[in-house]
Design a protein around this motif. Structure first.
Motif, PDB file in Angstrom:
ATOM      1  N   ASN A   1      30.429  43.790  25.629  1.00 49.17           N
ATOM      2  CA  ASN A   1      31.549  44.730  26.109  1.00 49.17           C
ATOM      3  C   ASN A   1      32.444  44.357  27.071  1.00 49.17           C
ATOM      4  O   ASN A   1      32.420  43.103  26.998  1.00 49.17           O
ATOM      5  N   CYS A   2      33.756  45.122  27.174  1.00 46.65           N
ATOM      6  CA  CYS A   2      34.426  44.235  27.866  1.00 46.65           C
ATOM      7  C   CYS A   2      34.042  43.511  29.401  1.00 46.65           C
ATOM      8  O   CYS A   2      34.802  41.879  29.546  1.00 46.65           O
ATOM      9  N   VAL A   3      33.622  43.851  29.872  1.00 51.52           N
ATOM     10  CA  VAL A   3      32.853  43.431  31.189  1.00 51.52           C
ATOM     11  C   VAL A   3      31.848  41.905  30.916  1.00 51.52           C
ATOM     12  O   VAL A   3      32.190  40.943  31.564  1.00 51.52           O
ATOM     13  N   GLU A   4      30.749  41.888  29.668  1.00 52.60           N
ATOM     14  CA  GLU A   4      29.907  40.839  29.438  1.00 52.60           C
ATOM     15  C   GLU A   4      30.960  39.671  28.731  1.00 52.60           C
ATOM     16  O   GLU A   4      31.026  38.808  28.866  1.00 52.60           O
ATOM     17  N   ALA A   5      32.836  40.049  28.419  1.00 54.65           N
ATOM     18  CA  ALA A   5      32.993  39.080  27.125  1.00 54.65           C
ATOM     19  C   ALA A   5      34.342  38.498  28.734  1.00 54.65           C
ATOM     20  O   ALA A   5      34.360  37.542  28.655  1.00 54.65           O
ATOM     21  N   SER A   6      34.129  39.022  29.335  1.00 53.28           N
ATOM     22  CA  SER A   6      35.241  38.210  30.857  1.00 53.28           C
ATOM     23  C   SER A   6      34.202  37.346  31.399  1.00 53.28           C
ATOM     24  O   SER A   6      34.676  36.566  32.069  1.00 53.28           O
ATOM     25  N   GLU A   7      32.859  37.914  32.170  1.00 44.19           N
ATOM     26  CA  GLU A   7      32.021  36.781  31.862  1.00 44.19           C
ATOM     27  C   GLU A   7      31.972  35.442  31.535  1.00 44.19           C
ATOM     28  O   GLU A   7      31.332  34.487  31.776  1.00 44.19           O
ATOM     29  N   TRP A   8      31.618  35.948  30.395  1.00 49.69           N
ATOM     30  CA  TRP A   8      30.921  34.761  29.550  1.00 49.69           C
ATOM     31  C   TRP A   8      32.955  33.667  29.279  1.00 49.69           C
ATOM     32  O   TRP A   8      32.711  32.702  29.371  1.00 49.69           O
ATOM     33  N   LEU A   9      34.015  34.752  29.071  1.00 46.01           N
ATOM     34  CA  LEU A   9      35.331  33.889  29.387  1.00 46.01           C
ATOM     35  C   LEU A   9      34.932  32.919  30.746  1.00 46.01           C
ATOM     36  O   LEU A   9      35.347  31.476  30.562  1.00 46.01           O
ATOM     37  N   GLU A  10      34.246  33.566  32.022  1.00 47.02           N
ATOM     38  CA  GLU A  10      34.713  32.814  33.128  1.00 47.02           C
ATOM     39  C   GLU A  10      34.336  32.331  33.104  1.00 47.02           C
ATOM     40  O   GLU A  10      33.996  30.769  33.815  1.00 47.02           O
ATOM     41  N   ILE A  11      32.533  31.990  32.341  1.00 50.35           N
ATOM     42  CA  ILE A  11      31.945  30.805  33.074  1.00 50.35           C
ATOM     43  C   ILE A  11      32.486  29.599  31.911  1.00 50.35           C
ATOM     44  O   ILE A  11      31.927  27.984  31.798  1.00 50.35           O
ATOM     45  N   LEU A  12      32.316  30.062  30.557  1.00 55.01           N
ATOM     46  CA  LEU A  12      33.073  28.688  30.152  1.00 55.01           C
ATOM     47  C   LEU A  12      34.010  28.091  30.103  1.00 55.01           C
ATOM     48  O   LEU A  12      33.745  26.848  29.985  1.00 55.01           O
ATOM     49  N   GLY A  13      34.995  28.890  30.353  1.00 57.05           N
ATOM     50  CA  GLY A  13      35.793  28.237  31.149  1.00 57.05           C
ATOM     51  C   GLY A  13      35.374  27.532  32.868  1.00 57.05           C
ATOM     52  O   GLY A  13      35.639  26.325  32.639  1.00 57.05           O
ATOM     53  N   GLN A  14      34.608  27.366  33.156  1.00 58.04           N
ATOM     54  CA  GLN A  14      34.452  26.957  34.592  1.00 58.04           C
ATOM     55  C   GLN A  14      33.353  25.673  34.390  1.00 58.04           C
ATOM     56  O   GLN A  14      33.820  24.485  34.448  1.00 58.04           O
ATOM     57  N   VAL A  15      32.592  26.206  33.006  1.00 54.36           N
ATOM     58  CA  VAL A  15      31.936  24.842  33.267  1.00 54.36           C
ATOM     59  C   VAL A  15      32.308  23.746  31.935  1.00 54.36           C
ATOM     60  O   VAL A  15      31.827  22.694  32.054  1.00 54.36           O
TER      61      VAL A  15
END
Length: 804
Positions: free
Chosen positions: A647-661
């Motif tokens: 869903n859109c919330v999951e997609a946003s969290e994946w983008l944030e965490i992968l972007g951070q790491v």
């Protein structure tokens, strides 16, 4: 989602009391969270907390209660839907809501763009009539059907008391944003030469009763088509020969189920909804500068940051945006040191140090939650997972023992768990974030300076935070610290409570008699005595020394991998050229601070492992690439990895965490392709070279020592909103300063101002004036932007049409 009561029956032969239920949270029709399944009960207690950023526009926040199906699909019991505009009305309240029936004709979302014109026409005989032109241009944000983009089409009808002419568009495949560009013509009135006995009995005066109805449907081929929404436009609003072009919100049909909501039960919810309008960065510069100079203000109580904390003593969450702002600009340690020194000056006994809910303790609590998130995951998550998954009985209270329980076995189980948690904590100093160590070092120094004759205060100053307010709380409530995805079951929660109590006592600093007296329960007293007190004290002392001394720590072992996020996704099979559904496979995606991997299922061996150092970019993927929503890409040197989130919330969290790491990787790209390469070209820019540089700039990532994802403008706007909503408290503080500066009599008058910390009234008054000036300017900026609202009928401000 807290609990439900008096749940009514669902369709079918089974009563609800014989079924298990669960609750879901949806943005419009997109499910973003669901609770665990609750065993057979008509009064289930879900007890789940969900916190998330809303990454897209929405109309409704909805909560659905389902009965879990065994051999069939899950059955809807009822729902609570709250319009976005009404969320602020319920924010911060704990309410019971009546469940409403779930009817397919009311489950709608999206917008439709229409163009309409009413034309005067002259016939060959010279008489006049009216024709209606309706053009369906496009739709936006239609719902997913069974997790996939829909196959939408539209019907256009001219409806009146004696007519219903309907026309239909072509079906658009696999898209939630269909582009139709189809025009339809309707004859509204015949010329006056036609008689009333004509087969078309609509006369000119009937225009008042005519309306244009546009219905959106999902084409199901072999099954019944699914209703997606409708809008109704009265023909009378159209001026002759004038083009009316506007966006309309899709509405539900008014022909749904007539079930009484009282029969379906109630759902208890506590909502917190925050929505801020963030201005350009330059608008917040004066407010940020005023807050960031706080550590240098003497006395600290006259600073803007301290005033903010003083005004919001009752609201714990109000300090968080200030803490985040100070952290981002590396001003947190000097500020919290000054605030802690002020608190210690007012502390009379060493054994009560940092025990209250003061500004210093609130700031440090928030800092530890932000900065120590990964530290907690490394230290506690493995042992917490073991405790929750093994589910061994640890009850040692004789009153709560179940039949057949062996208290000695339970005590042994509990002792093993406590030892594992205690060892994990006391051996974790090398992983303690440097900023936390800086704060603990400052607290230790200040405590020693304040209580010179007490050799233990240097340890209790640190242990009161790291044990009592950090580790023990995380053990007690792992879900709140993202250590578990759901609240634990009651039996496991009881085990965690017993462990947390023991860890608090083991980590606290004081004599054995004081520690044992802290237990009100005799069984805890007996259990604690089983530990070797002297060895525990030495381990705690060594740990506290390591996280608060001036000696730099060297890691004695290789850094452990920390699981930052994991979950089920749809992964695009590498190298495939067609768009078949078979080329998307369910996979378990897992990212740690070291690697990204995907597995066939949770717990299985990795099918592929990618070092996070090799990630060149993490970006959204256009929906048109594979006709799928919530897609993102992990750009690698060879081929990108295409992933669809749930869903859109999951997609946003994946983008944030992968972007951070991966944000500090040397090979990070500056541009990327927003679509895929197929048919010999990139579909976004049509460049035919597969190695062509990207056509869009990559998302700018913040490089900070803490690698914190903090939006300073948003935090500053939150502070402004809080201050604006509490202007009366600012005025009261100004009045207190004025009174104290002028009044020279006995101190009794200060009792009315005891809720404020005012050491120097003149300096505090000057800061308050500066704050008020900054707020007035920000309010002017907001007012000027509020006057430039989106035009009614635009994409950002669609018309809410009539409902049937």
């Amino acid at each position: 989602a807290s609990e439900a009561k008096n749940l009514g029956p669902v369709s079918g032969p089974n009563r609800l009391k014989d079924l298990c239920t669960f609750c879901t949270i949806s943005l419009d029709q997109e499910e973003v969270f669901r609770t665990k399944v609750f065993d057979k009960s008509i009064t289930p207690f879900y007890g789940e907390d969900f916190f998330f950023e809303i990454p897209r526009p929405f109309q409704f926040l909805s909560f659905y209660v389902y009965a879990k199906g065994v051999f069939q699909r899950d059955l809807p019991v009822g729902k609570v839907s709250i319009r976005k505009d009404d969320l602020c009305r319920y924010s911060g309240k704990d309410d019971w809501f009546n469940l409403q029936p779930v009817d397919p004709n009311t489950e709608v979302q999206g917008k439709v763009h229409l163009e309409m014109r009413l034309n005067e026409v002259i016939t060959d005989h010279g008489s006049t009539g009216q024709h209606l032109l309706v053009k369906i241009i496009e739709c936006k944000e239609l719902p997913l059907i069974s997790g996939q983009n829909c196959d939408p089409y539209a019907t256009v009808s001219l409806v009146g008391p004696a007519r219903s002419d309907q026309k239909k568009t072509k079906v658009k495949k696999k898209t939630s944003n269909p582009y139709f560009e189809e025009t339809f013509f309707f004859e509204v009135t015949r010329s006056s030469s036609y008689s009333r006995k004509s087969q078309f009995p609509v006369e000119e005066e009937d225009i008042e009763k005519l309306e244009i109805r546009v219905d959106l449907w999902n084409n199901e081929n072999l099954a019944q088509d699914v209703f997606l929404g409708e809008t109704r436009v009265p023909v009378k609003i159209l001026q002759s020969d004038h083009m009316h072009k506007a966006w309309y919100l899709l509405q539900p049909k008014g022909t749904g189920s007539k079930s009484k909501s009282d029969d379906l039960g109630q759902l208890r919810l506590k909502l917190t909804y925050i929505e801020d309008t963030v201005l350009p960065s330059t608008c917040y510069t004066p407010l940020c500068n005023l807050l960031l100079k706080s550590p240098d203000v003497k006395p600290i109580s006259a600073s803007a940051a301290h005033i903010l904390g003083d005004i919001f003593r009752e609201r714990y969450e109000a300090v968080l945006p200030m803490v985040r702002l100070l952290l981002y600009h590396s001003r947190f340690v000097p500020f919290v040191s000054a605030v802690a020194a002020l608190e210690l000056d007012n502390t009379q006994e060493a054994n009560t140090i940092f025990r209250g809910n003061s500004l210093a303790t609130r700031c440090i609590d928030d800092m530890m939650k932000i900065v120590g998130k990964s530290y907690l995951a490394v230290t506690l998550k493995p042992v917490i997972d073991e405790i929750c998954d093994s589910n061994k009985t640890c009850e040692i209270d004789p009153i709560k023992l179940k039949e057949g329980d062996n208290v000695e076995v339970n005590k042994e189980n509990l002792q093993v768990y406590v030892q594992k948690v205690f060892s994990s904590i006391t051996q974790s100093s090398s992983n303690c974030p440097p900023l936390m160590c800086d704060v603990f070092r400052s607290l230790r120094h200040l405590a020693c300076k304040r209580f010179l004759g007490d050799p233990h205060v240097q340890y209790s100053a640190v242990s009161s935070f790291v044990f009592l307010r950090f580790f023990a709380v995380a053990v007690l409530s792992p879900h709140s610290f993202q250590l578990r995805s759901h609240h634990p079951d009651p039996e496991i929660a009881r085990t965690l409570t017993l462990i947390s109590k023991t860890i608090q006592t083991l980590g606290s600093w004081g004599s054995l008699s004081k520690k044992l007296s802290s237990f009100k329960e005799s069984y805890m007293y007996d259990f604690y005595k089983s530990f070797q007190e002297e060895k525990c004290i030495e381990k705690v002392k060594k740990f506290l020394d390591e996280i608060s001394s001036n000696v730099s720590k060297e890691s004695s072992r290789q850094e452990d991998a920390v699981v930052l996020k994991e979950g089920e996704v749809q992964k695009r099979t590498q190298g495939k050229k067609n768009f078949s559904k078979r080329n998307f496979k369910k996979r378990w995606l897992r990212v740690t601070n070291k690697e990204l991997s995907y597995h066939k299922r949770k717990g299985k061996e990795a099918l592929c492992t990618i070092s996070v150092k090799n990630i060149q970019a993490v970006e959204k993927l256009d929906e048109s690439a594979f006709n799928r929503k919530n897609m993102f890409q992990v750009v690698l040197s060879e081929k990108p990895l295409y992933v669809q989130a749930g869903n859109c919330v999951e997609a946003s969290e994946w983008l944030e965490i992968l972007g951070q790491v991966s944000r500090c990787n040397e090979g990070r790209l500056t541009t990327y392709h927003s679509s895929n390469y197929t048919a010999g070209a990139w579909q976004c820019c049509k460049n035919q070279s597969s190695s062509a540089p990207g056509c869009k700039p990559c998302t700018i990532t913040m490089l900070a020592n803490l690698q914190l994802d903090i939006d300073c403008d948003r935090e500053a706007e939150r502070i402004f909103s809080l201050l604006s909503s509490n202007e009366s408290k600012l005025q009261n503080m100004e009045d207190a300063c004025a009174s104290m500066a002028v009044y020279q009599g006995p101190q009794r008058e200060q009792e009315e101002y005891s809720k404020f910390t005012i050491q120097e009234p003149k300096e505090t008054f000057q800061t308050l004036k500066q704050l008020r000036n900054v707020m007035e300017e920000l309010q002017r900026q907001h007012n000027s932007r509020n006057n430039i609202t989106a035009q009614y009928g635009s994409l950002d401000n669609p018309i809410v049409g009539k409902t049937s």
